[in-house]
Design a protein around this motif. Structure first.
Motif, PDB file in Angstrom:
ATOM      1  N   VAL A  65       0.836  -1.203   0.000  1.00  9.73           N
ATOM      2  CA  VAL A  65       0.000   0.000   0.000  1.00  9.73           C
ATOM      3  C   VAL A  65       0.870   1.252   0.000  1.00  9.73           C
ATOM      4  N   LEU A  66       1.866   1.277   0.872  1.00 10.74           N
ATOM      5  CA  LEU A  66       2.740   2.446   0.967  1.00 10.74           C
ATOM      6  C   LEU A  66       3.521   2.675  -0.328  1.00 10.74           C
TER       7      LEU A  66
ATOM      8  N   GLY B  71      -6.239   4.694   3.771  1.00 10.21           N
ATOM      9  CA  GLY B  71      -6.130   3.699   4.827  1.00 10.21           C
ATOM     10  C   GLY B  71      -6.460   2.322   4.310  1.00 10.21           C
TER      11      GLY B  71
ATOM     12  N   ARG C 116      -3.564   5.426   6.757  1.00 16.11           N
ATOM     13  CA  ARG C 116      -2.282   5.289   6.074  1.00 16.11           C
ATOM     14  C   ARG C 116      -1.112   5.727   6.953  1.00 16.11           C
ATOM     15  N   ASP C 117      -1.281   6.808   7.706  1.00 13.66           N
ATOM     16  CA  ASP C 117      -0.184   7.350   8.494  1.00 13.66           C
ATOM     17  C   ASP C 117       0.336   6.375   9.545  1.00 13.66           C
TER      18      ASP C 117
ATOM     19  N   LEU D   3       0.645   3.069   9.018  1.00 10.35           N
ATOM     20  CA  LEU D   3       1.244   1.875   8.415  1.00 10.35           C
ATOM     21  C   LEU D   3       2.753   1.762   8.629  1.00 10.35           C
TER      22      LEU D   3
END
Length: 233
Positions: free
Chosen positions: A76-77, A85, A160-161, A163
């Motif tokens: 994902v990243l 997210g 997301r932040d 991960l």
């Protein structure tokens, strides 16, 4: 829900995985499925690979649920820059699409916090699941001071932040999910807890969770994480 990537770790799944993705496809268009070293599910994964919006990743050998989740988070990243997210979903079809959608919406509405889909464990619930959750819930509270009503839920939302932090948490198997909760508790981040329906298919016989081996590993990891994870200042 274009901002959310659905993450599904899978080990020896049957065609219920295909049905799950088909049902979730009404609300989501991005999926990462991680084949965690399966040996007998090639046909299922061939079908999954050809489904719209699915990215299929594979481990050469079985490495554990935690390792599969980390593989997906890293993907994902690296390759999903527009994702706000992820929501993790178990491959056995026990999470209902409406509950997945509710967790996804709560994830978007609560940046910086985990969102958990928590089961009530009432009604016709297998004894091993009822006992295991009750023990883990109160043991977790005694060690962290945070009440999590379903420490073993696989339905989780992460912005997301968070991960990069999740990738740094040790653990490759079921204990990894408990370590995630301990790390959040040490940072004084209480999870958002969304009630979901308790669904068990064939008395949960499709689960690869070993009630003795994996519960012991999880509790040992909880003790270790509780005493080694730094407290927030």
């Amino acid at each position: 829900m274009k901002e959310i990537v659905i993450v599904i770790p899978a080990y020896e799944p049957d065609d219920s995985l295909v049905v799950l993705i088909e049902r979730l496809g009404a609300k989501f268009d991005k999926f990462i499925v991680v084949d965690d070293g399966s040996k007998t599910a090639a046909g299922t994964f061939r079908r999954v690979k050809d489904m719209p919006g699915v990215t299929l990743l594979s481990h050469d050998a079985n490495r554990g649920k935690g390792a599969a989740l980390k593989t997906a988070f890293a993907k994902v990243l690296a390759d999903f820059p527009d994702a706000a997210g992820v929501v993790t979903v178990d491959a056995d079809g026990q999470h209902l699409p409406e509950d997945v959608a509710n967790v996804a919406e709560a994830t978007l509405a609560n940046p910086g916090r985990y969102t958990l889909g928590v089961r009530s464990f009432s009604g016709d619930v297998p004894l091993r699941s009822r006992f295991g959750n009750a023990w883990s819930r109160y043991f977790f509270f005694m060690l962290t001071g945070v009440m999590v009503y379903d420490t073993q839920t696989g339905l989780r939302g992460m912005p997301r932040d968070l991960l990069p932090e999740l990738l740094a948490i040790p653990g490759d198997r079921y204990e990894y999910e408990m370590r995630m909760l301990v790390a959040a508790a040490r940072k004084k981040l209480k999870p958002v807890q969304i009630p979901i329906k308790t669904v068990y298919l064939n008395e949960n016989k499709a689960s690869h969770f070993n009630p003795i081996r994996d519960s012991l590993r999880t509790q040992i990891s909880l003790l270790h994480a509780a005493f080694t994870t730094p407290r927030a200042k």
